[in-house]
Design an enzyme around this catalytic site. Structure first.
Site, PDB file in Angstrom:
ATOM      1  N   SER A   1       0.720  -1.367  -0.070  1.00  0.00           N
ATOM      2  CA  SER A   1       0.233  -0.042   0.111  1.00  0.00           C
ATOM      3  C   SER A   1       0.649   1.259  -0.040  1.00  0.00           C
ATOM      4  O   SER A   1       1.974   1.420   0.234  1.00  0.00           O
ATOM      5  CB  SER A   1      -0.616  -0.057   1.704  1.00  0.00           C
ATOM      6  OG  SER A   1      -1.956   0.566   1.269  1.00  0.00           O
TER       7      SER A   1
ATOM      8  N   TYR B   1      -1.754   0.615  10.715  1.00  0.00           N
ATOM      9  CA  TYR B   1      -1.941  -0.300   9.051  1.00  0.00           C
ATOM     10  C   TYR B   1      -0.127   0.617   8.184  1.00  0.00           C
ATOM     11  O   TYR B   1      -0.102  -0.147   7.669  1.00  0.00           O
ATOM     12  CB  TYR B   1      -3.365   0.065   8.526  1.00  0.00           C
ATOM     13  CG  TYR B   1      -3.337  -0.119   7.072  1.00  0.00           C
ATOM     14  CD1 TYR B   1      -4.243  -1.360   6.231  1.00  0.00           C
ATOM     15  CD2 TYR B   1      -3.411   0.935   6.288  1.00  0.00           C
ATOM     16  CE1 TYR B   1      -3.971  -1.822   5.270  1.00  0.00           C
ATOM     17  CE2 TYR B   1      -3.658   0.344   4.602  1.00  0.00           C
ATOM     18  CZ  TYR B   1      -3.586  -0.684   4.205  1.00  0.00           C
ATOM     19  OH  TYR B   1      -4.556  -1.224   2.493  1.00  0.00           O
TER      20      TYR B   1
END
Length: 249
Positions: free
Chosen positions: A139, A152
């Site tokens: 990501s 995250y």
């Protein structure tokens, strides 16, 4: 059309990105192996892909958090895949993670520990065979920590670093390791979020990019599905820390 005898294994078959990626491979003529924790949802995806393409689609249970079962999972597959793709992701709740260590640990383990351990296992098997491709979906959140999702982001940063190191280790053997960074994707995980159209991909777009990257049609080892993200993250990464601390990102 890809050789019908090639096999791909996709980890995370219940996600929108996972389904789209498996569909792209099935349409290209690959045999598709799917792995997921929620077999019921994954079975619907498997049946849909098989019906749409006529491809052979097989489904296997896997809990990425059960690290002691990962080796057995790999050993029990009917064939060692040519390509393994991990699209597992869990955004979690940043505010909850700040005060709940168990929730934070789940986010870390789902996005980093489990995928890294499993990709490492397949890397060793690919080395023994002498061929194979590993694709990990990370990501842009891992490119720099931001206050709104740093748990995250930290997990994805770890996975990105792992894939980079694995790529460096395997390069002399001719094995490929591809890191894919989708950016915003219109999925169930982002439902309700206001997403900028220029920076937001569709699941099918991500699936096509993964297939192209794994087949060498996109020359980079680190793929931003929408190339604009490379520039965006370069700018964010260049912001001096004293200024960055004052920003609400």
């Amino acid at each position: 059309m890809t050789d019908i005898h090639k096999t791909m294994l996709l980890i995370g078959a219940t996600s929108d990105i996972g389904r789209a990626t498996a569909l792209a491979y099935a349409q290209a003529g690959w045999r598709v192996l799917l792995a997921a924790r929620n077999i019921e949802v994954a079975q619907r995806n498997a049946d849909d892909i098989a019906a749409r393409t006529g491809a052979e689609v097989n489904l296997y249970p896997l809990d990425i958090l059960q690290s002691d079962a990962l080796s057995t999972f790999a050993d029990n597959l009917p064939v060692l895949p040519d390509t393994v793709i991990c699209v597992v992701g869990e955004m979690g709740d940043q505010k909850r993670a700040q005060s709940d260590p168990e929730h934070a640990a789940m986010v870390f383990r789902t996005n980093f520990e489990g995928p890294a351990l499993l990709m490492g296992l397949f890397a060793n098997r690919f080395l023994t065979r002498g061929s194979g491709t590993i694709v990990g979906v990370s990501s842009v959140a891992g490119d720099r920590g931001r206050g709104t999702n740093y748990v995250y982001g930290a997990a994805k940063a770890g996975f990105t670093a792992f894939l980079s190191g694995l790529r460096n280790r395997l390069a002399p053997s001719g094995l490929r390791v591809v890191t894919v960074k989708p950016g915003f994707v219109r999925t169930r995980m982002t439902a309700g979020m206001k997403l900028p159209p220029l920076l937001t991909a569709e699941p099918g777009e991500v699936g096509a990019a993964i297939l192209a990257a794994a087949e060498g049609k996109r020359g980079r080892d680190v793929i931003y599905v929408r190339p604009v993200w490379r520039g965006v993250m370069s700018i964010i990464g260049a912001i001096p820390e004293p200024i960055f601390k004052k920003l609400k990102l």
